[in-house]
Design a protein around this motif. Sequence first.
Motif, short mmCIF file in Angstrom:
data_model
loop_
_atom_site.label_atom_id
_atom_site.label_comp_id
_atom_site.label_asym_id
_atom_site.label_seq_id
_atom_site.Cartn_x
_atom_site.Cartn_y
_atom_site.Cartn_z
N LEU A 1 24.20 20.20 97.59
CA LEU A 1 25.55 20.45 97.07
C LEU A 1 26.46 21.14 98.08
O LEU A 1 27.65 21.35 97.81
CB LEU A 1 25.47 21.33 95.80
CG LEU A 1 24.73 20.75 94.60
CD1 LEU A 1 24.75 21.75 93.44
CD2 LEU A 1 25.35 19.42 94.17
N PRO B 1 30.88 26.23 95.95
CA PRO B 1 29.83 26.12 94.93
C PRO B 1 28.73 27.14 95.17
O PRO B 1 28.53 27.61 96.29
CB PRO B 1 29.33 24.68 95.10
CG PRO B 1 29.59 24.36 96.53
CD PRO B 1 30.85 25.08 96.89
N LEU C 1 21.62 13.94 91.58
CA LEU C 1 22.69 14.86 91.97
C LEU C 1 24.02 14.52 91.31
O LEU C 1 24.84 15.42 91.04
CB LEU C 1 22.85 14.86 93.49
CG LEU C 1 21.68 15.47 94.26
CD1 LEU C 1 21.82 15.21 95.74
CD2 LEU C 1 21.57 16.96 93.99
N ARG D 1 26.38 17.20 89.51
CA ARG D 1 27.78 17.41 89.91
C ARG D 1 28.73 17.24 88.74
O ARG D 1 29.79 17.88 88.70
CB ARG D 1 28.16 16.45 91.04
CG ARG D 1 27.50 16.77 92.38
CD ARG D 1 28.09 15.94 93.51
NE ARG D 1 27.50 16.28 94.78
CZ ARG D 1 26.56 15.57 95.39
NH1 ARG D 1 26.09 14.47 94.79
NH2 ARG D 1 26.07 15.94 96.56
N SER E 1 28.90 20.67 87.21
CA SER E 1 29.06 21.83 88.09
C SER E 1 30.47 22.40 88.00
O SER E 1 31.43 21.67 87.76
CB SER E 1 28.76 21.44 89.53
OG SER E 1 27.41 21.02 89.67
#
Length: 202
Positions: free
Chosen positions: A23, A88, A195, A199, A202
């Motif tokens: 990330l 992040p 992922l 995401r 997130s």
Amino acid sequence: MIVVGTDTGIGKTVFSAGLARALGASYWKPVQAGLEEETDSEVVARLSGRPVLAEAYRLRLPASPHLAAEREGVAIDPARLALPPVAPLVVEGAGGLMVPLTRHLLYLQVIAGWGAPVVLCCRTALGTINHSLLSLTALRAAGCRVAGVAFIGEEMADSRRVICEIGAVRDLGRLPVLERVTAEALADAFAGIDLAAIREVS
């Protein structure tokens, strides 16, 4: 993104390292108990190459944080556990959800207060269905947003399917056991982690 586990020693630190690298995130372990061996922050720094924030508390005794703090005369202040203004960010919990930080404060309560999405790491060994479903129940009862479940270990397809169906949770993929835990091997193995789904939340 908060990374928690169904138990201690299941591989969530290695998962956190892979996630931080994937990330492009910084990493934070709020409370580290046990300093004699390589700490979780040191492991993540070595495997991810990403910035690592200083722990709020570093306790020498490898024990539950509440006990380690008491033995060292340290009072854990919840105010020091507020999420850093960094994005992040991957935050790793300690042990399982019900680990006490003090005699009156569980890690789960702190995680719920953060309000950030949670990835639950589950080992694929015998007993994982029970431990995983209990952890999912606790997270939801506390009002946490569960991004999904990431499995760590050898493939156990039926257990994965049962946990995700009964737990009504997204399967984020599986991180296999690595013969050599290196940055390169971890990056390659992380190809099995969804992922895109992480995401999304997130």
